[in-house]
Write an enzyme that holds these catalytic residues in place. Structure first.
Site, mmCIF file in Angstrom:
data_model
loop_
_atom_site.group_PDB
_atom_site.id
_atom_site.type_symbol
_atom_site.label_atom_id
_atom_site.label_comp_id
_atom_site.label_asym_id
_atom_site.label_seq_id
_atom_site.Cartn_x
_atom_site.Cartn_y
_atom_site.Cartn_z
ATOM 1 N N ASP A 142 0.846 -1.187 0.000
ATOM 2 C CA ASP A 142 0.000 0.000 0.000
ATOM 3 C C ASP A 142 0.882 1.238 0.000
ATOM 4 O O ASP A 142 1.973 1.236 0.584
ATOM 5 C CB ASP A 142 -0.920 0.011 1.219
ATOM 6 C CG ASP A 142 -2.026 -1.038 1.118
ATOM 7 O OD1 ASP A 142 -2.452 -1.331 -0.018
ATOM 8 O OD2 ASP A 142 -2.460 -1.538 2.162
ATOM 9 N N ASP A 156 -6.900 -1.126 -5.166
ATOM 10 C CA ASP A 156 -8.102 -0.841 -4.374
ATOM 11 C C ASP A 156 -8.976 0.189 -5.080
ATOM 12 O O ASP A 156 -10.208 0.069 -5.099
ATOM 13 C CB ASP A 156 -7.715 -0.330 -2.991
ATOM 14 C CG ASP A 156 -6.886 -1.334 -2.206
ATOM 15 O OD1 ASP A 156 -7.093 -2.549 -2.392
ATOM 16 O OD2 ASP A 156 -6.032 -0.906 -1.404
#
Length: 201
Positions: A142, A156
């Site tokens: 991330d 995402d």
């Protein structure tokens, strides 16, 4: 005037419905968005892991956006960090389900929505399968950080964007198999309505 000189009557037949978009074109939109979302996510992850150290933060648009390199073994907000393999299986199931469903899609917009979801799912699935600590148990990279929210990635974003497209199509009544909105009627109801119209003077 002879009978042969009388012009033939033209029947007022309704114009043919516009043909649906071809399967090849729909699959092209689907595959294009899936590949774009997947490659963009993987390229950015490669850039993050090769140029940043774990935990490093780089301001982009302060104070609203920054790069923040971390890894996530679970779902959003690190939920289920001890069950990484479960998320791996879920992503595999979702990807297979989308590949089966796209064969029946008759709308390019549905192809785009499903393509975005598939590309994002495959992006994070690649991390689960091939990143440390082990196969199927890998931690997702991330790197996007905004105030008061979880750190996330472009995969995402693709999944969320695809789900939004699918929800909008559902709310707008765009048929999954294609055709005009609201044009799909039950066969019995259509026959009754046509018969009633034929009895009108």
């Amino acid at each position: 005037m002879t009978e042969s000189s009388i012009p033939p009557e033209t029947s007022a037949e309704p114009s043919e419905a516009k043909p649906r978009l071809g399967r090849t074109a729909i699959f092209a939109w689907f595959a294009g968005f899936a590949v774009f979302a997947y490659l963009l996510d993987q390229l950015v992850k490669l850039w993050v892991t090769s140029t940043m150290t774990y935990g490093q933060q780089i301001p982009v648009l302060p104070p609203f956006l920054r790069w923040y390199y971390i890894t996530n073994p679970g779902a959003a907000f690190s939920i289920g960090a001890d069950y990484t393999w479960v998320f791996t299986l879920i992503m595999i199931a979702v990807s297979i389900g989308i590949l089966i469903a796209i064969r029946k899609a008759g709308s390019a917009w549905w192809g785009i929505g499903l393509g975005m979801v598939l590309g994002g799912a495959l992006g994070n699935l690649t991390d689960r399968l091939f990143r440390p600590p082990s196969f199927g148990m890998g931690e997702v990279v991330d790197y996007i950080s905004v105030p008061n929210f979880a750190v996330f990635n472009l995969a995402d974003c693709a999944v969320v964007g695809g789900v939004i497209v699918i929800c909008l199509l559902t709310l707008l009544g765009v048929p999954f198999r294609g055709g005009p909105r609201g044009a799909q009627r039950d066969g019995t109801d259509a026959a009754v309505e046509d018969a009633a119209e034929g009895q009108q003077p």
